[in-house]
Design a protein around this motif. Structure first.
Motif, PDB file in Angstrom:
ATOM      1  N   ALA A  78       0.836  -1.209   0.000  1.00  0.00           N
ATOM      2  CA  ALA A  78       0.000   0.000   0.000  1.00  0.00           C
ATOM      3  C   ALA A  78       0.869   1.256   0.000  1.00  0.00           C
ATOM      4  O   ALA A  78       0.561   2.230  -0.693  1.00  0.00           O
ATOM      5  CB  ALA A  78      -0.936  -0.023   1.200  1.00  0.00           C
ATOM      6  N   ALA A  83      -2.618   5.629  -2.174  1.00  0.00           N
ATOM      7  CA  ALA A  83      -4.091   5.556  -2.135  1.00  0.00           C
ATOM      8  C   ALA A  83      -4.684   6.068  -3.447  1.00  0.00           C
ATOM      9  O   ALA A  83      -4.028   6.767  -4.209  1.00  0.00           O
ATOM     10  CB  ALA A  83      -4.612   6.361  -0.953  1.00  0.00           C
ATOM     11  N   GLN A 106      -7.254   1.447  -0.317  1.00  0.00           N
ATOM     12  CA  GLN A 106      -8.247   2.518  -0.542  1.00  0.00           C
ATOM     13  C   GLN A 106      -8.373   2.846  -2.033  1.00  0.00           C
ATOM     14  O   GLN A 106      -8.109   3.985  -2.455  1.00  0.00           O
ATOM     15  CB  GLN A 106      -7.837   3.783   0.239  1.00  0.00           C
ATOM     16  CG  GLN A 106      -7.839   3.598   1.740  1.00  0.00           C
ATOM     17  CD  GLN A 106      -9.254   3.475   2.305  1.00  0.00           C
ATOM     18  OE1 GLN A 106     -10.143   4.202   1.905  1.00  0.00           O
ATOM     19  NE2 GLN A 106      -9.462   2.524   3.187  1.00  0.00           N
TER      20      GLN A 106
END
Ligand code: AVI
Length: 320
Positions: A78, A83, A106
């Motif tokens: 991540a 994001a 996300q």
């Protein structure tokens, strides 16, 4: 063709009708001297369910080996990806693996692609219920000969997610061609790829010839799929499941072997099979970290890291 699912806001595109005629492809494979059925035909609704059951088998450790790596490195993935990505899930199946990444990644858009269109649609309705604010696109497509995405798929920060070692169902050369295309479609984004690593051959064979016979059912079910699509008259009771490790090619092979001499007919044709003659249904290549690195480089990914479980049974590659 978009089928609006307004209530759930899933935009669904069925690109299967535009693909080459599967009946023609199947009959050509069956008529060949060494008969073949491409593994993409395993995944009708029952085949998709049987594959889910395979993933629960004690002998088929691949999903658990992969899970160990996700549990350890998802936060790091991540951080590298950032994001707001467009998460493109190839061979999404029940979408569970991608969904486990949502919290960390996300994503701004989730794009699920699978050849089992009906199954995918059902799964996406559940995903949409659980993630009501997520932009979701479903694509029913056979991407084994190249990935075509509708223009509704954002080009922003793409991450192509191809877990579970499905890359091993391509030959090394097919995998290079496929990943070269994916590299272009990533548009400067990322690829998160899973690959099963070589291990003890006896263990590999057991994973594809389990004691409960679930993999045998998965393999035999393809004959029902072929009957529906190509109009053949296979009787699954006439065939037995065979799994063998081809060490020279570093791959497990699945075949269906005729239990007796028989004829198979289809509209406009047919062929005979001798007792013991086989139909080759799947290869599943088992790789090494070095070979996986060579493959990524050959496909144009200059920048990548490999992540393995402590026992080096499975590898995930995050490539850019
Ligand atoms: C989907 N693919 C990665 C599986 C594999 O291991 O090659 C399909 C499978 N065939 C038999 N068992 C599982």
């Amino acid at each position: 063709m978009a089928i609006a699912d307004a209530a759930l806001r899933v935009r669904f595109f069925d690109l299967l009708a535009a693909a080459a005629d599967p009946a023609v492809e199947l009959r050509a494979g069956l008529a060949a001297q060494l008969a073949t059925i491409p593994p993409k035909f395993f995944y009708d609704a029952l085949g998709a369910r049987l594959f889910e059951a395979i993933c629960e088998l004690p002998e088929y450790t691949l999903p658990r080996d992969e899970r160990v790596i996700f549990d350890r490195y998802t936060d790091e993935f991540a951080r590298q990806i950032g994001a707001g990505c467009t998460l493109i899930d190839l061979g999404a199946g029940d979408c569970a693996k991608a969904e486990r990444l949502f919290e960390a990644l996300q994503p701004a858009q989730y794009v699920a692609v699978d050849i089992a269109g009906g199954f995918l649609r059902t799964q996406l309705a559940s995903v949409a219920r659980r993630h009501p604010r997520l932009d979701i696109v479903g694509v029913a497509a056979d991407f084994s000969r190249g990935l075509v995405l509708p223009p509704e798929v954002s080009e922003r920060r793409r991450i192509v997610f191809y877990p579970g070692s499905s890359i091993g169902n391509f030959s090394p050369e097919e995998a290079r061609v496929f990943l070269t295309d994916i590299h272009a479609q990533c548009a400067g984004g990322h690829l998160l790829l899973g690959a099963d690593l070589v291990k003890d051959p006896e263990e590999i064979v057991a994973a594809y010839d389990d004691a409960l016979g679930v993999t045998a059912a998965f393999n035999l079910n393809v004959l029902n799929v072929v009957n529906r699509i190509a109009g053949t008259d296979f009787a699954s009771a006439d065939w037995r499941h065979v799994a063998l490790f081809n060490a020279a090619e570093s791959r497990i092979e699945m075949h269906l072997e005729a239990r007796r001499a028989l004829q198979v007919r289809w509209p406009g044709g047919g062929r005979s099979f001798a007792a013991g003659e086989r139909i080759h249904t799947e290869n599943s290549y088992k790789t090494t970290p070095a070979r996986l690195s060579d493959l990524l480089r050959a496909a144009g990914f200059a920048d990548f890291n490999l992540y393995t479980d402590p026992a080096e049974r499975f590898a995930l590659a995050l490539a850019q």
